[in-house]
Design an enzyme around this catalytic site. Structure first.
Site, mmCIF file in Angstrom:
data_model
loop_
_atom_site.group_PDB
_atom_site.id
_atom_site.type_symbol
_atom_site.label_atom_id
_atom_site.label_comp_id
_atom_site.label_asym_id
_atom_site.label_seq_id
_atom_site.Cartn_x
_atom_site.Cartn_y
_atom_site.Cartn_z
ATOM 1 N N SER A 1 -62.664 -13.307 7.773
ATOM 2 C CA SER A 1 -62.148 -11.893 9.104
ATOM 3 C C SER A 1 -61.451 -10.623 7.354
ATOM 4 O O SER A 1 -60.374 -11.410 7.174
ATOM 5 C CB SER A 1 -60.888 -11.718 10.315
ATOM 6 O OG SER A 1 -60.886 -10.762 10.791
ATOM 7 N N HIS B 1 -63.872 -3.126 8.347
ATOM 8 C CA HIS B 1 -63.886 -4.692 9.021
ATOM 9 C C HIS B 1 -64.448 -4.713 8.265
ATOM 10 O O HIS B 1 -66.135 -4.546 9.146
ATOM 11 C CB HIS B 1 -63.027 -4.007 10.395
ATOM 12 C CG HIS B 1 -63.096 -5.440 11.421
ATOM 13 N ND1 HIS B 1 -64.006 -5.548 12.360
ATOM 14 C CD2 HIS B 1 -62.350 -6.702 11.646
ATOM 15 C CE1 HIS B 1 -63.980 -6.178 13.736
ATOM 16 N NE2 HIS B 1 -62.465 -6.799 12.218
ATOM 17 N N TYR C 1 -66.958 -12.647 10.605
ATOM 18 C CA TYR C 1 -67.696 -13.362 11.237
ATOM 19 C C TYR C 1 -66.852 -14.739 11.481
ATOM 20 O O TYR C 1 -66.188 -15.345 10.593
ATOM 21 C CB TYR C 1 -69.100 -13.717 9.753
ATOM 22 C CG TYR C 1 -69.468 -12.451 9.852
ATOM 23 C CD1 TYR C 1 -71.536 -12.261 10.535
ATOM 24 C CD2 TYR C 1 -69.315 -11.696 8.814
ATOM 25 C CE1 TYR C 1 -71.225 -10.197 10.699
ATOM 26 C CE2 TYR C 1 -69.985 -10.688 8.311
ATOM 27 C CZ TYR C 1 -70.369 -9.922 9.512
ATOM 28 O OH TYR C 1 -71.383 -8.693 9.066
ATOM 29 N N ARG C 2 -68.068 -15.524 12.597
ATOM 30 C CA ARG C 2 -67.369 -16.592 13.251
ATOM 31 C C ARG C 2 -68.270 -17.858 13.754
ATOM 32 O O ARG C 2 -68.949 -17.718 13.880
ATOM 33 C CB ARG C 2 -65.842 -16.959 13.686
ATOM 34 C CG ARG C 2 -66.277 -15.762 15.291
ATOM 35 C CD ARG C 2 -65.006 -15.118 15.931
ATOM 36 N NE ARG C 2 -66.065 -14.103 17.077
ATOM 37 C CZ ARG C 2 -65.941 -13.131 17.219
ATOM 38 N NH1 ARG C 2 -65.796 -11.841 15.498
ATOM 39 N NH2 ARG C 2 -66.792 -12.504 18.027
ATOM 40 N N GLY D 1 -49.344 -21.647 17.905
ATOM 41 C CA GLY D 1 -49.282 -22.675 16.735
ATOM 42 C C GLY D 1 -50.059 -20.890 16.003
ATOM 43 O O GLY D 1 -50.364 -21.505 14.623
ATOM 44 N N SER D 2 -50.617 -20.184 16.772
ATOM 45 C CA SER D 2 -50.796 -18.663 15.390
ATOM 46 C C SER D 2 -49.736 -18.259 14.599
ATOM 47 O O SER D 2 -49.049 -18.348 14.748
ATOM 48 C CB SER D 2 -51.164 -17.923 16.098
ATOM 49 O OG SER D 2 -52.407 -17.889 17.395
ATOM 50 N N ARG D 3 -50.660 -18.288 13.139
ATOM 51 C CA ARG D 3 -49.834 -17.494 12.023
ATOM 52 C C ARG D 3 -50.289 -15.298 12.351
ATOM 53 O O ARG D 3 -50.569 -15.483 12.260
ATOM 54 C CB ARG D 3 -50.427 -17.942 11.164
ATOM 55 C CG ARG D 3 -50.098 -17.115 9.612
ATOM 56 C CD ARG D 3 -50.196 -17.687 8.506
ATOM 57 N NE ARG D 3 -49.548 -17.649 7.107
ATOM 58 C CZ ARG D 3 -49.131 -16.361 6.586
ATOM 59 N NH1 ARG D 3 -50.353 -15.794 6.576
ATOM 60 N NH2 ARG D 3 -48.327 -16.192 5.142
ATOM 61 N N SER E 1 -50.938 -13.236 9.691
ATOM 62 C CA SER E 1 -52.262 -13.665 8.859
ATOM 63 C C SER E 1 -53.392 -12.477 10.539
ATOM 64 O O SER E 1 -54.106 -11.800 10.519
ATOM 65 C CB SER E 1 -53.740 -14.875 9.092
ATOM 66 O OG SER E 1 -52.554 -15.616 8.573
#
Lengths: 323, 323
Positions: A112, A126, A129-130, A281-283, A286
């Site tokens: 991202s 922006h 891709y995932r 638990g997400s950062r 980021s």
């Protein structure tokens, strides 16, 4: 094995190939962007600890060309509780859970990026891709998988030639695989990046897709690689054309107001941001790396009828077919 | 009849008395705030058209003391569809619908204000007091009613004496009616203005309450009036003490980062903002008037251990009992 070899090794699982792809593209893109600036990217690696996986954030701040830019990759895995599975079903038709408690094992990886230049004539960009897959929590059997992503441009001042170039480059990247994709994903982009409460799109769009599994996964890896490879050719020439354009304090203020709208979209509407902010638990740093270094809100601001600022708003209210 | 007479006329319905109260307090508060500045408030009246009702926004921008401040009143009525009634039930225990389609008629009025000073040593303040009632859509019979509101302080630099003064003034306003209210509503304020994804409160708190109907409505009007009357004495002396304090560019940057957190709370978590952004016919400019003129996001910013900025963060992570 070098990452570039892994990407095309059809003997490897897709998740490993996609991870190799995002790792390689993070390096290529940050190298390409850093060439436009005198300041480089700062790299942070992070882990989700008990939650499984981690990522690498690369951020450039206070450059000469760029006010703030971040290119983040993450590779995470774990268990989605039943409530999260239910929420995701709305967007992912093949998602199902066969376990007694409704949970699912998942793997997700993606890149991202958001780049905000200083100059109000140079647009923000922006891309994301995932790849996502789910597994039966008891048997570990692969249950569903999909790709998603896109790339979109957000100018404060509208140069038609920039919008056309950006769209054309992405159309070319998709046309190699399927000429039906660009019209569909261009429209989806306009719909997704629509700020409902402002009745305007965030920018002049690009491409957006989600829940994509309509080709063999091997073909989609190549298609996503083609989109990744469109990024620098789509964006770098525009920044080169605009980064040294003279601007007035009023034009800088207008850019700040447009950045405020960017913040509104990301914090109120963007699904990825919403998901990240709610996921333990997400950062956070980021996730919120996408927010601009500076933004402004002016009460009831309306540009002068017929001005360049007004022209942009009219296009954002009625998306244009650039090609 | 003058507004001040209507407020205390027990022969009038509560909705008319509360409307008179917010109209009068909008004038008093804007007058009191404007005395600290060389720039005055700009007034806009707006109507919800077919949706019923309207409001008056008073906004001060680019003053000498204040960067941006808005004091908004709204008086609206209409029909809440079943889905909206269901969502509201979580916070309002007496809310019920007796109509066949689950809808409800409602009346709501309130005053909402946010003031952002220029000087990083002078804190941002927010207050909101509101009254809500619902009626059977067939018989028009009053079904439920409640008051809500509060007032809270958001400093970028923490002066303990300011926090104490702000809390004491609000405690005094409540103690006249019930000495159990301040401890309860102080705690509620810390809980409500908690930015979950940052694990910190928005500021040093104040008071917050919702769904309040535990006294006769006539008494609550007086209690809310007492809270309103605490606003200027709680805030004005703090601004007077801090508005001309010298500050460094670094301190200004820190204020901008804290304003970013303010934006995060308001756009991601604030229930009133979320409700407004989703409600057809809302006046977006009045809802987002609360956002600061300027804000900043710096990737992974951490103040120096032991600094004033660090001290603020420690207090925001562990709310203090100021009194």
């Amino acid at each position: 094995m070098a990452p570039s070899d892994k990407i095309h090794d059809t003997a490897l699982p897709i998740r490993e190939r996609m991870e190799a792809l995002i790792r390689q593209k993070q390096q290529e893109i940050t190298t390409g962007i850093a060439e436009l600036d005198t300041v480089g990217f700062h790299t942070d690696s992070w882990e989700r600890g008990e939650h499984g996986g981690g990522g690498q954030s690369m951020v450039l701040q206070n450059g000469t060309t760029f006010e703030k830019g971040g290119v983040n990759i993450s590779v995470v895995h774990g268990t989605l509780p039943a409530a999260a599975v239910d929420r995701m079903k709305a967007d992912h038709r093949n998602l199902k859970s066969s376990s007694a408690d409704g949970s699912l094992k998942f793997f997700a990886c993606g890149l991202s990026l958001v780049i905000h230049p200083h100059n109000p004539h140079a647009p923000t960009v922006h891309a994301n891709y995932r790849y996502f897959e789910t597994h039966d929590p008891e048997t570990d059997e692969l249950q569903s998988w999909w790709f998603g992503g896109g790339c979109d441009l957000t100018p404060s001042y509208l140069y038609d030639e920039d919008a056309k170039h950006f769209h054309q480059t992405h159309k070319d990247a998709l046309d190699k695989y399927d000429t039906l994709l660009y019209p569909k994903w261009k429209k989806w982009c306009d719909e997704y990046f629509f700020i409902k409460h402002r009745n305007e799109t965030r920018g002049v769009g690009g491409i957006f897709f989600d829940d994509y599994d309509e080709l063999p996964a091997d073909d989609i890896v190549r298609l996503v690689e083609s989109c990744f490879d469109a990024f620098l050719p789509a964006y770098v020439p525009i920044v080169n054309r605009r980064k040294d354009t003279e601007f007035t304090p009023e034009q800088k203020n207008w850019q700040q107001i447009r950045r405020g709208r960017y913040v509104e979209f990301n914090l109120v509407l963007d699904r990825g941001t919403q998901f990240g902010l709610k996921t333990p638990g997400s950062r956070i740093e980021s996730i919120l790396m996408s927010l601009p270094a500076t933004a402004s809100w002016v009460y009831d601001h309306h540009p002068e009828e017929g001005s360049e600022e007004d022209r942009l708003l009219k296009v954002l209210a009625n998306p244009v077919d650039w090609l």
